[in-house]
Design an enzyme around this catalytic site. Structure first.
Site, PDB file in Angstrom:
ATOM      1  CD  GLN A 221      -2.758   1.542   0.425  1.00  0.00           C
ATOM      2  OE1 GLN A 221      -3.204   0.635  -0.265  1.00  0.00           O
ATOM      3  NE2 GLN A 221      -3.120   2.803   0.271  1.00  0.00           N
ATOM      4  CD  GLU A 222       2.624   3.611   3.756  1.00  0.00           C
ATOM      5  OE1 GLU A 222       2.947   4.588   3.059  1.00  0.00           O
ATOM      6  OE2 GLU A 222       1.889   3.706   4.749  1.00  0.00           O
TER       7      GLU A 222
END
Ligand code: GLU
Length: 489
Positions: free
Chosen positions: A317-318
């Site tokens: 996600q990052e």
């Protein structure tokens, strides 16, 4: 003449006697088969139910049992103060037969309440409303009307509400309609067959598709084939009603306490977040990039007692697992640490993948400690939101939640208030002020989805029944504690 008359009378007596004997035997048989009335359940301390394997009912997630229906039934058994025993039916037909014959207390199996079934079983209160949906593969034209079902192979589960609906359509408006019914195919297998192009269409319930669609990016729903229908537990017709009434009270409480909604949120809440393209990209990038970092996630997961797949999901996600990632705001590296967090966690070089994972994992573990008084899975979701937006803002949202009379320790409640941090009316009274509060909501839901996909990816081969190796379905079950319901007498 006289003689004949007597014989006839004698015969009638004999026949009557035989009949009553038969009725007696049948009654004894039914009674002995039916050890699952309320009294028996309480006396034996065991609640035996029947279900089926599917993503919305019952499946094995690694080494633990899981599934929406399973968890509902488990809570009911806790409510009664007895142990739950689960029997898995091979087909919907077997399932109904088992209920009818009293071999189990009831069926908790995502069963649709239909008139035909109601002749054989008694349904408890409905806990969910669904529609039947036509599923097709995305590379063909979207079917627009029922007529489209004539243009390809249509396959559904035998003895299902879907088959019943097709029969209804055939006998009313579409006599030319034809389809195949499979006894041995479970809903995910049918969806997979559509995805593989082995069949053109299938019909599944809307909740089933919601739970499945994230794993089958090449299929889509075309339209509703039925009006809204109720799902409910099915009891034997001759049940003593006591158990049924207990179930009614239980559902009433589950609803009132919000636990039913919470359970629904857990199984269905995050599934819609990722579109099909997102799923495909994720799976491709997992193949291409994850291997390089997997052992680092595993080591750090072990160090902090966090499932490594959750850490990997955060990493995806990052940064999409890119060690050199950077954002406009100056956050950098695989786990996207701010300068301050990096310093706090002793990370010297944020662009070094190992340091980033070590630092990011330790930071996440630290956030989890801050929320340690909160039960799982909410504790994990709140910590994730804090990783994204900062613990201060999460606290602010928790306070708003509390002020509004909802539960600040419940992710479901807090996630509704986080977006209020963008509104002056709300944030001017908070300690940390404005925040793009909708971001952590998407953030958490994406990570849940990525986590599920990572679990799914690890399974040997998609399995359609509850095999020893496990099942392809998951519902973030490492984080599944929803408090039991205790009965108020
Ligand atoms: N709700 C459906 C029924 O009651 C489930 C069957 C299925 O998905 O195969 O028949």
């Amino acid at each position: 003449m006289q003689q004949a008359h007597v014989t006839k009378q004698q015969w009638l007596i004999k026949f009557g006697f035989a009949l009553s004997l038969l009725a007696l035997v049948a009654a004894i048989a039914i009674h002995s088969g039916n050890q699952h009335q309320y009294k028996d359940v309480v006396e034996s301390g065991v609640l035996k139910i029947i279900t089926r394997n599917s993503p919305t009912t019952y499946f094995q997630d690694r080494d633990q049992s899981s599934g929406f229906e399973y968890e509902l039934a488990l809570r009911f058994s806790e409510y009664l103060g007895v142990e739950l025993q689960v029997q898995v039916a091979n087909s919907l037909e077997d399932l109904i037969t088992e209920v009818e014959s009293g071999n189990v207390a009831f069926a908790a199996a995502g069963l649709t309440v239909t008139a035909a079934r109601s002749e054989h079983v008694t349904f408890a209160d409905s806990y969910m409303s669904v529609t039947q949906q036509l599923i097709y593969r995305t590379d063909r034209k979207r079917p627009k009307s029922m007529q489209a079902m004539l243009e390809g192979t249509l396959m559904v589960t035998a003895h299902s509400s879907h088959a019943q609906q097709l029969r209804h359509l055939q006998s009313t408006t579409m006599p030319e309609l034809s389809w195949i019914e499979r006894d041995d195919a479970e809903v995910s297998e049918l969806v997979q067959m559509v995805q593989n192009g082995e069949i053109d269409f299938t019909i599944v319930d809307s909740n089933e598709f919601e739970a499945l669609s994230g794993f089958y990016p090449k299929v889509r729903t075309a339209f509703d084939v039925s009006p809204p229908q109720d799902l409910a537990w099915a009891f034997a017709k001759f049940s003593d009603n006591k158990l049924l009434n207990e179930a009614r009270d239980f559902f009433h409480l589950m609803r009132e306490t919000g636990l039913l909604a919470q359970l629904q949120e857990r199984y269905y809440g995050h599934q819609k977040q990722l579109d099909n393209m997102g799923t495909l990209t994720f799976l491709r990038q997992a193949d291409e990039r994850l291997e390089k970092y997997q052992s680092l996630f595993e080591e750090n997961g072990q160090r902090h007692d966090v499932d490594w797949r959750l850490l990997a999901a955060i990493g995806y996600q990052e940064s999409h697992w890119r060690s050199l990632a950077r954002s406009r705001t100056g956050v950098r590296g695989l786990m996207m640490l701010t300068r301050t967090t990096a310093k706090e966690m002793g990370v010297h070089n944020r662009l070094n993948a190992e340091q980033s994972i070590v630092g990011g994992s330790a930071y996440f573990a630290k956030l989890k400690k801050r929320f340690k008084h909160i039960d799982e899975p909410d504790r994990t979701w709140l910590s994730l939101a804090a990783y994204n937006v900062g613990a201060g803002h999460v606290r602010d949202a928790q306070r708003i939640t509390e002020l509004q009379g909802a539960d600040p320790e419940r992710w479901m409640d807090v996630k509704e208030r986080l977006p209020l941090l963008t509104k002056k009316k709300y944030y001017k009274h908070t300690r940390y002020g404005y925040a793009r509060g909708y971001e952590p909501v998407h953030y958490v839901q994406n990570i849940r989805k990525f986590y599920d996909l990572l679990v799914w990816r690890e399974q040997p081969e998609p399995s359609y029944s509850l095999s020893e190796e496990g099942s392809i379905f998951t519902a973030s079950n490492t984080y599944t504690t929803i408090p039991p319901l205790t009965r108020v007498n």
